[in-house]
Each structure stands twice: as C-alpha cells, then as structure tokens.
Design a protein around this motif. Structure first.
Motif, PDB file in Angstrom:
ATOM      1  N   GLU A 126       0.837  -1.198   0.000  1.00 41.84           N
ATOM      2  CA  GLU A 126       0.000   0.000   0.000  1.00 41.84           C
ATOM      3  C   GLU A 126       0.875   1.252   0.000  1.00 41.84           C
ATOM      4  O   GLU A 126       1.946   1.280   0.603  1.00 41.84           O
ATOM      5  CB  GLU A 126      -0.916   0.010   1.211  1.00 41.84           C
ATOM      6  N   SER A 127       0.390   2.285  -0.659  1.00 46.07           N
ATOM      7  CA  SER A 127       1.103   3.558  -0.687  1.00 46.07           C
ATOM      8  C   SER A 127       0.827   4.334   0.600  1.00 46.07           C
ATOM      9  O   SER A 127      -0.297   4.760   0.856  1.00 46.07           O
ATOM     10  CB  SER A 127       0.652   4.395  -1.890  1.00 46.07           C
ATOM     11  N   VAL A 128       1.846   4.499   1.393  1.00 47.24           N
ATOM     12  CA  VAL A 128       1.731   5.303   2.606  1.00 47.24           C
ATOM     13  C   VAL A 128       1.956   6.773   2.288  1.00 47.24           C
ATOM     14  O   VAL A 128       1.308   7.651   2.840  1.00 47.24           O
ATOM     15  CB  VAL A 128       2.736   4.802   3.663  1.00 47.24           C
ATOM     16  N   TYR A 129       2.883   7.024   1.360  1.00 50.83           N
ATOM     17  CA  TYR A 129       3.148   8.404   0.942  1.00 50.83           C
ATOM     18  C   TYR A 129       3.854   8.366  -0.394  1.00 50.83           C
ATOM     19  O   TYR A 129       4.712   7.518  -0.652  1.00 50.83           O
ATOM     20  CB  TYR A 129       4.013   9.133   1.967  1.00 50.83           C
ATOM     21  N   PHE A 130       3.487   9.308  -1.264  1.00 49.69           N
ATOM     22  CA  PHE A 130       4.185   9.475  -2.535  1.00 49.69           C
ATOM     23  C   PHE A 130       4.117  10.945  -2.898  1.00 49.69           C
ATOM     24  O   PHE A 130       3.039  11.490  -3.088  1.00 49.69           O
ATOM     25  CB  PHE A 130       3.538   8.618  -3.629  1.00 49.69           C
ATOM     26  N   GLY A 131       5.289  11.559  -2.960  1.00 54.87           N
ATOM     27  CA  GLY A 131       5.326  12.984  -3.270  1.00 54.87           C
ATOM     28  C   GLY A 131       6.690  13.573  -2.972  1.00 54.87           C
ATOM     29  O   GLY A 131       7.704  12.859  -2.913  1.00 54.87           O
ATOM     30  N   GLU A 186      -2.548   2.031   8.919  1.00 55.88           N
ATOM     31  CA  GLU A 186      -3.910   2.256   8.443  1.00 55.88           C
ATOM     32  C   GLU A 186      -4.294   3.721   8.502  1.00 55.88           C
ATOM     33  O   GLU A 186      -4.932   4.247   7.577  1.00 55.88           O
ATOM     34  CB  GLU A 186      -4.880   1.405   9.259  1.00 55.88           C
ATOM     35  N   ARG A 187      -3.882   4.375   9.554  1.00 58.74           N
ATOM     36  CA  ARG A 187      -4.186   5.814   9.653  1.00 58.74           C
ATOM     37  C   ARG A 187      -3.452   6.599   8.574  1.00 58.74           C
ATOM     38  O   ARG A 187      -4.013   7.531   7.962  1.00 58.74           O
ATOM     39  CB  ARG A 187      -3.807   6.330  11.045  1.00 58.74           C
ATOM     40  N   LEU A 188      -2.199   6.226   8.331  1.00 58.70           N
ATOM     41  CA  LEU A 188      -1.416   6.924   7.301  1.00 58.70           C
ATOM     42  C   LEU A 188      -2.001   6.686   5.915  1.00 58.70           C
ATOM     43  O   LEU A 188      -2.099   7.624   5.098  1.00 58.70           O
ATOM     44  CB  LEU A 188       0.044   6.451   7.343  1.00 58.70           C
ATOM     45  N   VAL A 189      -2.391   5.452   5.609  1.00 55.62           N
ATOM     46  CA  VAL A 189      -2.951   5.139   4.296  1.00 55.62           C
ATOM     47  C   VAL A 189      -4.264   5.873   4.094  1.00 55.62           C
ATOM     48  O   VAL A 189      -4.529   6.450   3.025  1.00 55.62           O
ATOM     49  CB  VAL A 189      -3.134   3.613   4.153  1.00 55.62           C
ATOM     50  N   ASP A 190      -5.125   5.860   5.110  1.00 57.33           N
ATOM     51  CA  ASP A 190      -6.409   6.571   5.014  1.00 57.33           C
ATOM     52  C   ASP A 190      -6.196   8.066   4.795  1.00 57.33           C
ATOM     53  O   ASP A 190      -6.856   8.699   3.956  1.00 57.33           O
ATOM     54  CB  ASP A 190      -7.226   6.356   6.289  1.00 57.33           C
ATOM     55  N   LYS A 191      -5.282   8.624   5.547  1.00 59.95           N
ATOM     56  CA  LYS A 191      -5.013  10.056   5.454  1.00 59.95           C
ATOM     57  C   LYS A 191      -4.450  10.415   4.083  1.00 59.95           C
ATOM     58  O   LYS A 191      -4.846  11.430   3.479  1.00 59.95           O
ATOM     59  CB  LYS A 191      -4.022  10.448   6.560  1.00 59.95           C
ATOM     60  N   TYR A 192      -3.545   9.563   3.589  1.00 62.61           N
ATOM     61  CA  TYR A 192      -2.906   9.884   2.311  1.00 62.61           C
ATOM     62  C   TYR A 192      -3.904   9.816   1.161  1.00 62.61           C
ATOM     63  O   TYR A 192      -3.874  10.662   0.253  1.00 62.61           O
ATOM     64  CB  TYR A 192      -1.741   8.929   2.054  1.00 62.61           C
ATOM     65  N   ARG A 193      -4.789   8.854   1.166  1.00 63.23           N
ATOM     66  CA  ARG A 193      -5.715   8.680   0.049  1.00 63.23           C
ATOM     67  C   ARG A 193      -6.631   9.883  -0.158  1.00 63.23           C
ATOM     68  O   ARG A 193      -7.106  10.124  -1.270  1.00 63.23           O
ATOM     69  CB  ARG A 193      -6.556   7.421   0.260  1.00 63.23           C
ATOM     70  N   ILE A 194      -6.899  10.643   0.902  1.00 60.90           N
ATOM     71  CA  ILE A 194      -7.798  11.803   0.782  1.00 60.90           C
ATOM     72  C   ILE A 194      -7.031  13.114   0.932  1.00 60.90           C
ATOM     73  O   ILE A 194      -7.641  14.183   1.043  1.00 60.90           O
ATOM     74  CB  ILE A 194      -8.915  11.730   1.831  1.00 60.90           C
ATOM     75  N   SER A 195      -5.700  13.030   0.927  1.00 60.89           N
ATOM     76  CA  SER A 195      -4.894  14.231   1.185  1.00 60.89           C
ATOM     77  C   SER A 195      -4.608  14.991  -0.102  1.00 60.89           C
ATOM     78  O   SER A 195      -4.813  14.499  -1.214  1.00 60.89           O
ATOM     79  CB  SER A 195      -3.568  13.833   1.846  1.00 60.89           C
ATOM     80  N   ASP A 196      -4.111  16.220   0.076  1.00 57.64           N
ATOM     81  CA  ASP A 196      -3.714  17.026  -1.077  1.00 57.64           C
ATOM     82  C   ASP A 196      -2.495  16.442  -1.768  1.00 57.64           C
ATOM     83  O   ASP A 196      -2.289  16.664  -2.971  1.00 57.64           O
ATOM     84  CB  ASP A 196      -3.402  18.461  -0.629  1.00 57.64           C
TER      85      ASP A 196
END
Length: 553
Positions: A113-118, A184-194
C-alpha cells in the motif's frame, strides 16, 4: 561509433561517476586488492549509464557502504539526474539524514500500500498532520520506517515489561499504537490528502502529453563481428588477470605431469610395460581431463555477468559462446602442450613429433570437451556445490564407459555401449591414445623366448579394439563432440532465456501456496481481515488514480 567516440563516452562516464582516480586500478579478486566498496558501487552504476538511458532503476545502491561512501554514491546519482536529464528510481536501505536530504521525491510503501508518494521534503509535514510528527533529533527515514515496519512491534512486545519503555510511551506516540494501526491511519489520510491529489493531477497531465514517445531500441547496435572481437578481448584479459582461472591450473597440470612422468619414467618395451602404457594413457585421457572441473567456480561467476548483460541486450548468445572458446584456447593449449611435453618425454612414448602432436592434441580436445560440459552445467545449475557434484558424477560416468575400467566390447550393449560410449570423449580419446602409442611397437612376451607381441595384436586381442580406421578419426570425433557440446550450450542458454519468465511465475505460485499452508501466515491474514478500518488490504492498483506496476500472483 568510432574508437574516439567510444573513448570519449567512457572518459565522460568516469568523470561523472568520480572514478577517474581509480581508472587504472584493477577491481580486485580474492588474491588481489582492488578498488573500494563505494567505488565498486559507482562502477556498477557507470556500466549501466554508458548507453545513456533516460530511465535508470537501482536496487539499494548504498547497501554495505559506510556513511561517507553512501553519501558519495547518492550525491553522484543526484548530479546525474540534474545534469544528465535522467530519471533515477532507486530503493534505499536505511539512508542517513544527509542522504535523505538529497532525494527529490519519496515513495513509501508498506504491505503493498502507498503510505506516501510525493515531495520528499514534505513527507515530515504529512506525518505530522496525521498525528505522528518526526522528533527534531531523529532521522526522518528512521521515523518513517518505525511507523510502517511491523518488525518494531515484535521488539516492543519483547520489552513490554520494561519500566523505561512504559515511561517513554507517555512521550512517544508511536509506542501507544501498533504498526498496523499507524499504517492504516497513514494510508487513510494519504488517500484523501492534497499530496495524493497532486500526484493524480500530475499523472493526468503526463498522460495527455503526445509526440514525445521514443521508440525502444532492442538489441545491440554493434555489429556481430565487433561483439565477438570485444567479448574475446575482454574474456582473455579476465582469464589472464584471474590467477585462479587458468594460471593456477596450468601450474597444477605441470606438477601432475612431473609426478606422472617420474612414476612411469622410461617405461620400456617389456611385457609389464603394456599395462603400464595403458594405465598412463588412461590417466591422461581420464583423470587429467577430469581436473578441468576446477574451472567451474569461474564459469559460475562468468554466467552471472552474461545473464545481466544479456538481459540488457548488449550481445548475442552465439557471440558469447564463440568468444569464450577463442579466449580460452591459448590457455588450454598451453596447459595441454606443457603437461604433454613433460609426460611424453619422461615416459618415453614413441619418438617422433607427429606422435607427440597427437598426444598433446588428444589431451587438449579432452580438456576442451570437459570445459564445455561444465559450462552447460553452470547454465543449468547456477549453484557452486550442486554444480560440482553433478559435474563430477557426469564425468565419472564418462570415465567408466571409456574402455579403461572395463573393455569396450564387454560393456552392456543396451545404453552403456550404445549410445553412451559413443557420445563421451573418453572412449575416443583412449582408443586414439592406444593406437598412437602401440601401433608399430613390439613387446616382450610373457614367457622368455616366445614370439614378440606386436602393438596391433595387443590392441585387437587384449583390448578388443579395431584398427581398421586411423587414430586421426578418433581425434576428429573428440572435436566433433566438442562442437556438439558447444551447440548444446547454445540451445541451453536460448531455452533457459525463453523459459525463465514462465519458471519465475510457476515458482512464485508454488511459494505462495507453500506459505498459505503455514499457520503463522494464515494468522497474519486473519488479523489483517479483522482490522477495524479495513476489511481487506488495499493494493496499489486499487487506489484512486494509481496503478501498481507489480503483478499480483
């Protein structure tokens, strides 16, 4: 490209990778000190950028290096990306804070799963917004790893009773949650983040660009003759520099020839000399060629280089096989003629240069056939120990059917005589050696005063061999077998290359099924399915706008 253009590209690459100072030093072997670990890493990268690729994939280029060498490698890569207009994608193992600061973008994955990409510089800000800020004195990469790597849960469980750990839990929010909950919190946050929105917008903009597609160039741009010439030169230099490849074996062969010559010194023409000459010829045709198995470790290393360069399309299989044969020929001829010269004149076989030349060529042909056989085995079994065991077994069967341990007419006709004795080099080599040494000589009979035994009588009646054809036909059959083994080596490499993707898929499926039978694996799947936030894991391919390059098996 002309030689001057090639030289210019090489010099520019040396300068780009900071290898100018060590350009004239050998890389190093087990007996020769060479360049440092960091320089070897940069050299591996330099080999890949010689063709000026637009996109470069690297797998942990800093592993095994100290902090200074790792920083030097990554800084060089950053320079290549900026000045050379390249895109460099790399997995990195536990980078230091200095190395992490050199990254442009960061892709952080956990359990598919993508936790962060940027932007790498914005990653600490994203973690802080999610509720897991990076402490001021902690390396950001270590903090990210601590948040998504479940191995830390095992450590925390082992130290659960520690008073110090309970005191630190009040200060460190990471100790209050399990890695699964944090991820799970990081994945959820990232999916709806800027941050994810910016990535999706960038992908959408890139997908609309037209007219910049570049045609992929398949295969080498060099001519076949240039490939053969370059590979032959490089292989010869490598064989010469590596002391254990041929030079050590030449010394062993010479020492063995001296031992053989002293044991059978001036064997004579008595009745007992018949068995002595046969035993000496059997040792030369069997055991001295058997020692060529010592080159197997070098063949294994050479096959690793070939596999990598072949996948990159640098040259063809035929060019590689022919170049290997041509580059090894001077060493094998030296080995054969040097040992043959010592043994032949000390044992005092038949005088005459033509007889000596046949003896030396017979030994050279046998050694070359065994080398070809071991190269086939190195392609089929790329494991040092298993390859040696398999090679020794196959050569042992060849020696058993050569006609020395049991006469050829007495071999069981089914399988062992037809076809095994005809497709192994030993029988042809031993028949030629007997004809070369015994025909035209006379030996003393068993009882004094009897009729002398001719070489033709010994070969025909005592050894059960035919003298109806020339010894040169036996020698020609050895070289025909050598050609057949090389052609077999060619087809083995071709079939292996074609079948490799299917074998990898089959092995992956077998591995997954084997894991599914483990209780620990089923328990981990059950814990994932019972997660409060996710009913099933989210692979990258299921995330909005992000397609995973990884196939699901």
């Amino acid at each position: 490209m002309s030689k001057a253009e090639v030289r210019r590209v090489v010099d520019d690459t040396l300068d780009e990778m900071g290898l100018r100072e060590c350009a004239e030093r050998p890389i190093g072997t087990w007996h020769l000190r060479g360049i440092s670990g960091g320089e070897k890493k940069r050299l591996c990268i330099a080999l890949e950028i010689l063709t000026r690729p637009r996109l470069l994939f690297l797998d942990e280029p800093t592993s095994g290096l100290d902090s200074a060498s790792a920083f030097s490698v990554i800084e060089t890569l950053r320079t290549l990306a900026i000045d050379g207009g390249r895109t460099i994608v790399s997995s990195v193992h536990q980078p230091s804070s200095e190395v992490f600061a050199l990254f442009d973008d960061l892709c952080l994955l956990s359990s598919g799963e993508s936790v962060y990409f940027g932007d790498a510089k914005l990653a600490p800000q994203f973690f802080a917004e999610t509720g897991f800020p990076c402490p001021s004195r902690r390396n950001p990469s270590d903090h990210f790893l601590r948040c998504v790597n479940s191995d830390f849960d095992d450590v925390a469980t082992a130290l659960k009773g520690s008073m110090k750990l309970r005191a630190e839990a009040d200060l460190d929010p990471l100790l209050k949650y399990s890695t699964t909950e944090i991820r799970e919190r990081l994945v959820d946050k990232y999916r709806i983040s800027d941050y994810a929105m910016m990535v999706r917008n960038t992908i959408h903009e890139i997908s609309k660009i037209e007219g910049v597609m570049e045609e992929a160039v398949k295969g080498s741009q060099a001519t076949w003759c240039k490939q053969l010439r370059t590979l032959t030169k490089r292989s010869y230099i490598n064989m010469y520099r590596d002391f254990g490849y041929y030079r050590l074996r030449i010394i062993i062969y010479v020492l063995m020839a001296i031992c053989l010559g002293t044991i059978y010194y001036d064997v004579g023409n008595g009745y007992t000399a018949i068995q002595a000459r046969a035993s000496c010829g059997g040792f030369v045709s069997g055991f001295m060629t058997f020692m060529s198995i010592g080159g197997f470790p070098s063949f294994i290393e050479e096959m690793k280089v070939f596999s990598l360069e072949r996948q990159n399309g640098h040259y063809g299989v035929a060019a590689y096989i022919i170049s290997n044969f041509l580059s090894s020929m001077p060493f094998l001829l030296t080995m054969s003629w040097a040992s043959a010269s010592i043994t032949y004149w000390m044992v005092k076989f038949r005088p005459g240069f033509s007889y000596f030349a046949f003896f030396a060529l017979n030994l050279y042909g046998g050694v070359s056939v065994i080398e070809s056989l071991m190269m086939i085995i190195s392609a089929l079994v790329p494991n040092f120990l298993m390859g040696l065991i398999l090679g020794a077994g196959v050569i042992g069967i060849m020696m058993l059917t050569s006609g020395f341990f049991r006469l050829l007419p007495e071999l069981p006709k089914i399988f062992w005589k037809y076809p095994v004795s005809y497709i192994v080099y030993g029988s042809w080599g031993l028949k030629g050696a007997y004809k070369n040494d015994l025909l035209g000589l006379e030996f003393e009979p068993m009882t004094p005063g009897g009729e002398k035994l001719t070489g033709e009588f010994i070969i025909t009646n005592m050894m059960g061999l035919s003298v109806s054809y020339s010894k040169w036909l036996d020698l020609a059959m050895i070289f025909i077998l050598l050609l057949a083994y090389r052609i077999t080596f060619f087809f083995v490499l071709k079939v292996k290359e074609a079948a490799a993707p299917y074998l990898r898929v089959a092995y992956t499926r077998f591995t997954v099924k084997r894991l599914e039978r483990r209780a620990s694996f089923r328990e981990s799947l059950a814990m994932t399915s019972l997660s409060k936030r996710h009913n099933a894991p989210h692979p990258m391919a299921m995330q909005e706008g992000l397609n995973s390059p990884m196939q699901q098996y």
